[in-house]
Design an enzyme around this catalytic site. Structure first.
Site, PDB file in Angstrom:
ATOM      1  N   TRP A 153       0.702  -1.294  -0.050  1.00 57.25           N
ATOM      2  CA  TRP A 153      -0.116   0.201   0.051  1.00 57.25           C
ATOM      3  C   TRP A 153       1.006   1.119   0.024  1.00 57.25           C
ATOM      4  O   TRP A 153       0.279   2.410  -0.103  1.00 57.25           O
ATOM      5  CB  TRP A 153      -0.849   0.195   1.200  1.00 57.25           C
ATOM      6  CG  TRP A 153      -0.268  -0.359   2.549  1.00 57.25           C
ATOM      7  CD1 TRP A 153      -0.253  -1.417   3.003  1.00 57.25           C
ATOM      8  CD2 TRP A 153       0.621   0.238   3.408  1.00 57.25           C
ATOM      9  NE1 TRP A 153       0.526  -1.645   4.420  1.00 57.25           N
ATOM     10  CE2 TRP A 153       1.133  -0.276   4.333  1.00 57.25           C
ATOM     11  CE3 TRP A 153       1.271   1.653   3.480  1.00 57.25           C
ATOM     12  CZ2 TRP A 153       1.935   0.049   5.342  1.00 57.25           C
ATOM     13  CZ3 TRP A 153       2.032   2.226   4.182  1.00 57.25           C
ATOM     14  CH2 TRP A 153       2.613   1.038   5.336  1.00 57.25           C
ATOM     15  N   ASN A 154       2.234   1.077   0.335  1.00 56.54           N
ATOM     16  CA  ASN A 154       2.722   2.390   0.166  1.00 56.54           C
ATOM     17  C   ASN A 154       3.108   3.255  -0.614  1.00 56.54           C
ATOM     18  O   ASN A 154       3.248   4.371  -0.723  1.00 56.54           O
ATOM     19  CB  ASN A 154       4.082   2.266   1.432  1.00 56.54           C
ATOM     20  CG  ASN A 154       5.098   1.127   0.679  1.00 56.54           C
ATOM     21  OD1 ASN A 154       4.697   0.309   0.043  1.00 56.54           O
ATOM     22  ND2 ASN A 154       6.358   1.432   0.934  1.00 56.54           N
ATOM     23  N   LYS A 177      -2.322  -8.382  -7.636  1.00 58.00           N
ATOM     24  CA  LYS A 177      -3.000  -8.733  -6.391  1.00 58.00           C
ATOM     25  C   LYS A 177      -2.704  -7.465  -5.554  1.00 58.00           C
ATOM     26  O   LYS A 177      -1.557  -7.615  -4.696  1.00 58.00           O
ATOM     27  CB  LYS A 177      -3.220  -9.675  -5.619  1.00 58.00           C
ATOM     28  CG  LYS A 177      -4.061  -9.907  -4.404  1.00 58.00           C
ATOM     29  CD  LYS A 177      -3.953 -10.550  -3.335  1.00 58.00           C
ATOM     30  CE  LYS A 177      -2.902  -9.537  -2.388  1.00 58.00           C
ATOM     31  NZ  LYS A 177      -3.872  -8.583  -1.655  1.00 58.00           N
ATOM     32  N   GLU A 180      -5.182  -4.351  -0.209  1.00 58.43           N
ATOM     33  CA  GLU A 180      -6.764  -3.835  -0.030  1.00 58.43           C
ATOM     34  C   GLU A 180      -7.013  -2.557   0.626  1.00 58.43           C
ATOM     35  O   GLU A 180      -8.053  -1.941   0.543  1.00 58.43           O
ATOM     36  CB  GLU A 180      -7.664  -5.050   0.854  1.00 58.43           C
ATOM     37  CG  GLU A 180      -7.879  -6.287  -0.010  1.00 58.43           C
ATOM     38  CD  GLU A 180      -6.349  -7.144  -0.328  1.00 58.43           C
ATOM     39  OE1 GLU A 180      -5.403  -6.989   0.312  1.00 58.43           O
ATOM     40  OE2 GLU A 180      -6.494  -7.651  -1.468  1.00 58.43           O
ATOM     41  N   GLY A 230       7.162  -6.622  -0.059  1.00 62.23           N
ATOM     42  CA  GLY A 230       6.254  -6.718   1.377  1.00 62.23           C
ATOM     43  C   GLY A 230       7.463  -7.042   2.468  1.00 62.23           C
ATOM     44  O   GLY A 230       8.753  -6.819   2.308  1.00 62.23           O
ATOM     45  N   SER A 231       7.091  -7.556   3.503  1.00 69.72           N
ATOM     46  CA  SER A 231       7.862  -7.737   4.726  1.00 69.72           C
ATOM     47  C   SER A 231       8.671  -8.949   4.267  1.00 69.72           C
ATOM     48  O   SER A 231       8.507  -9.807   3.746  1.00 69.72           O
ATOM     49  CB  SER A 231       7.236  -8.131   5.802  1.00 69.72           C
ATOM     50  OG  SER A 231       6.428  -9.273   5.914  1.00 69.72           O
ATOM     51  N   GLU A 252      11.224  -8.072  -3.042  1.00 77.11           N
ATOM     52  CA  GLU A 252      11.795  -7.043  -2.678  1.00 77.11           C
ATOM     53  C   GLU A 252      11.001  -6.669  -1.375  1.00 77.11           C
ATOM     54  O   GLU A 252       9.792  -6.615  -1.072  1.00 77.11           O
ATOM     55  CB  GLU A 252      11.265  -5.808  -3.749  1.00 77.11           C
ATOM     56  CG  GLU A 252      12.093  -4.706  -3.457  1.00 77.11           C
ATOM     57  CD  GLU A 252      11.292  -3.639  -2.832  1.00 77.11           C
ATOM     58  OE1 GLU A 252      11.614  -3.388  -1.184  1.00 77.11           O
ATOM     59  OE2 GLU A 252      10.505  -2.905  -3.209  1.00 77.11           O
ATOM     60  N   LEU A 253      11.879  -6.951  -0.321  1.00 70.39           N
ATOM     61  CA  LEU A 253      11.522  -7.012   1.061  1.00 70.39           C
ATOM     62  C   LEU A 253      11.805  -5.881   1.941  1.00 70.39           C
ATOM     63  O   LEU A 253      12.133  -4.708   1.490  1.00 70.39           O
ATOM     64  CB  LEU A 253      12.004  -8.215   1.629  1.00 70.39           C
ATOM     65  CG  LEU A 253      11.873  -9.366   0.880  1.00 70.39           C
ATOM     66  CD1 LEU A 253      12.338 -10.799   1.306  1.00 70.39           C
ATOM     67  CD2 LEU A 253      10.291  -9.737   0.569  1.00 70.39           C
ATOM     68  N   CYS A 286      10.370   1.465   1.870  1.00 73.49           N
ATOM     69  CA  CYS A 286      11.254   0.490   2.005  1.00 73.49           C
ATOM     70  C   CYS A 286      12.658   0.939   2.079  1.00 73.49           C
ATOM     71  O   CYS A 286      13.517   0.202   2.908  1.00 73.49           O
ATOM     72  CB  CYS A 286      11.118  -0.575   1.245  1.00 73.49           C
ATOM     73  SG  CYS A 286      11.299  -0.115  -0.489  1.00 73.49           S
ATOM     74  N   GLU A 384      13.068  -3.185  11.586  1.00 72.59           N
ATOM     75  CA  GLU A 384      12.494  -2.089  10.643  1.00 72.59           C
ATOM     76  C   GLU A 384      11.435  -1.404  11.217  1.00 72.59           C
ATOM     77  O   GLU A 384      10.328  -2.076  11.325  1.00 72.59           O
ATOM     78  CB  GLU A 384      12.294  -2.435   9.151  1.00 72.59           C
ATOM     79  CG  GLU A 384      11.598  -1.607   8.108  1.00 72.59           C
ATOM     80  CD  GLU A 384      11.266  -2.161   6.798  1.00 72.59           C
ATOM     81  OE1 GLU A 384      11.215  -1.405   5.977  1.00 72.59           O
ATOM     82  OE2 GLU A 384      10.921  -3.270   6.838  1.00 72.59           O
TER      83      GLU A 384
END
Length: 482
Positions: A153-154, A177, A180, A230-231, A252-253, A286, A384
């Protein structure tokens, strides 16, 4: 402000408003008002999207690169034309100031443009044969197949654009996807690409509970590539699922970017850049600079002036006031996460110089926070924070600073400010990160690879690498017939 649109899924070229698994509310994080409802895809709808992507791949992978370029180029131009309206929706969905949201959309068009150009350039190469019996040796870059793209979402438009641009340019069909929390932002990106002329089934858009939806899509034999932002914890889980069937996976974490401030650095320039970079998007980036390692000779002054500037940042509802410099955290779960990041400080563990608390009232707001001399084993310096918190520690030698910067398993971005050419080369070579920036904080452009090492993932998006990540290498050799 642009009216909030009805959230829809795209399956096989048809827009779908009803989720077979119900809906979930989309909330404005600055006001906590419900913006709309996001449909949740059922297993049957996910299977329909997979089947559409399977058929779409047969068409799109055989479409000449110049045609793929033309379609994606039109989509990118439409995206830029609609940038003001899309920026309004980004601000409403995740609180980002419009001054940051608008460039996100415009640059996303540039990313798609560059990757579309690769469809015309990346034909492979000829390798000279070693003996007379071979007529040719050709290395081809073939589209890997239907790709599942999982985005957060960022940066709801930019991160999706990177994945979509690379996959579609290479000839892959996709199922996107997005998060949400920000469905309409991603939907408006997809609408621009569809209006640019993508054939039915080439791009599909679904929403739902992240775990079940991701696992369903990854498990399908139709899926040949997964790209996830994401994480680190979720990335490792999804990577294990992809590995079960030897499917390509690009994660890409998380990151925990160090910034080294040399005593030789231009103090005012580096300070201004660091404050602006740290609190951009409320630190929900990130590659956000987080661990500031400052030469002892300028440490006290840097902490004092950094904290003073942080305390002056205007925080508020960017949708109601365009002079706001920092908006809210994206959802209510992020507020206790900030308290957790600061929870073990105090005494010898570090001092909160400014901030350190949620802001009362509606919305998920948190004060810009500066911590002086946090211990190296504190949560802030090892986990983080993904929020508006900066930790600042002194160092004595440049070698000490690099050792501290490289101490974590994260390795996405690293930064340094110095006027010494020798230090610049030393830092560029020795900082362990997928991206290193010296005397600035910009590590992302359409033309350059974006990716990390260690627990920050592997592979790259954007640049030539962002295209090749959606291809497989095939060698074709031809010998004499007789």
């Amino acid at each position: 402000m642009t009216a909030y649109p009805q959230v829809k899924m795209l399956i096989g070229g048809e827009w779908v408003t009803d989720g077979g698994d119900g809906t979930m509310a989309v909330t404005n994080p600055a006001t906590e008002a419900v913006l709309g409802q996001c449909p949740k895809a059922s297993a049957e709808q996910l299977d329909a999207a997979l089947a559409a992507a399977d058929e779409g791949f047969k068409t799109w992978s055989n479409t000449p690169g110049i045609e793929r370029y033309n379609i994606l180029r039109r989509g990118a131009e439409i995206l830029r034309e609609r940038a003001p309206q899309i920026a309004d929706i980004i601000t409403a969905e995740m609180g980002k100031p419009r001054a940051q949201a608008l460039p996100e959309v415009v640059v996303s068009g540039d990313v798609i443009d560059f990757l579309a150009e690769e469809a015309k350039r990346q034909g492979g190469r000829l390798v000279p044969p070693r003996h007379h019996g071979l007529l040719s040796q050709q290395v081809l870059h073939m589209p890997v197949g239907p790709a599942v793209l999982l985005t957060p979402w960022n940066f709801p438009v930019n991160l999706a654009a990177r994945k979509l641009g690379g996959a579609l340019a290479a000839g892959c069909s996709v199922i996107l996807k997005p998060a949400e929390d920000t469905p309409a932002s991603a939907q408006m990106l997809v609408e621009a690409l569809v209006d640019g002329g993508l054939p039915k089934g080439v791009i599909n858009l679904v929403y739902g509970d992240p775990g079940p939806v991701s696992e369903h899509l990854i498990a399908s034999p139709i899926t040949r590539k997964i790209s996830f932002t994401g994480s680190t914890a979720i990335g490792k889980h999804l990577g294990a699922l992809a590995a079960q069937d030897m499917k390509r996976f690009t994660p890409e974490l998380g990151g925990h970017a160090p910034v080294i401030i040399s005593e030789t650095a231009d103090f005012e320039r580096s300070l201004a850049a660091c404050v602006a970079g740290k609190f951009r998007n409320a630190g929900q980036v990130c590659v956000s600079p987080t661990r500031f390692l400052v030469a002892r000779g300028v440490y006290d002054k840097f902490v004092s002036e950094f904290a003073a500037r942080a305390a002056q940042i205007k925080v508020g509802d960017a949708g109601a006031d365009e002079s706001v410099e920092m908006g809210p955290l994206a959802h209510e779960r992020r507020v206790p996460a900030m308290a957790h990041a600061l929870g073990d400080l105090g005494g010898s563990k570090g001092e909160i110089v400014t901030g350190g608390a949620a802001i009362d009232g509606s919305g998920f707001f948190y004060q810009p926070t500066v911590v002086a001399n946090p211990s190296m084993d504190s949560r802030l310096m090892t986990e983080e924070p993904f929020g508006p918190i900066a930790g600042i520690v002194p160092y004595d030698t440049i070698e000490d600073a690099v050792e501290t910067a490289n101490a974590l398993r994260y390795g996405l971005a690293a930064y340094a400010f110095t006027s010494s050419l020798d230090e610049s080369h030393y830092l560029g070579q020795n900082l362990r990160a997928g991206m290193v920036a010296i005397n600035h904080l910009a590590v992302s452009s359409p033309e350059t690879p974006f990716g990390g090492v260690g627990d920050s993932g592997f592979g790259s998006e954007s640049g030539e690498e962002g295209y090749l990540g959606y291809t497989e290498t095939k060698l074709v050799t031809v010998g004499k017939a007789g």
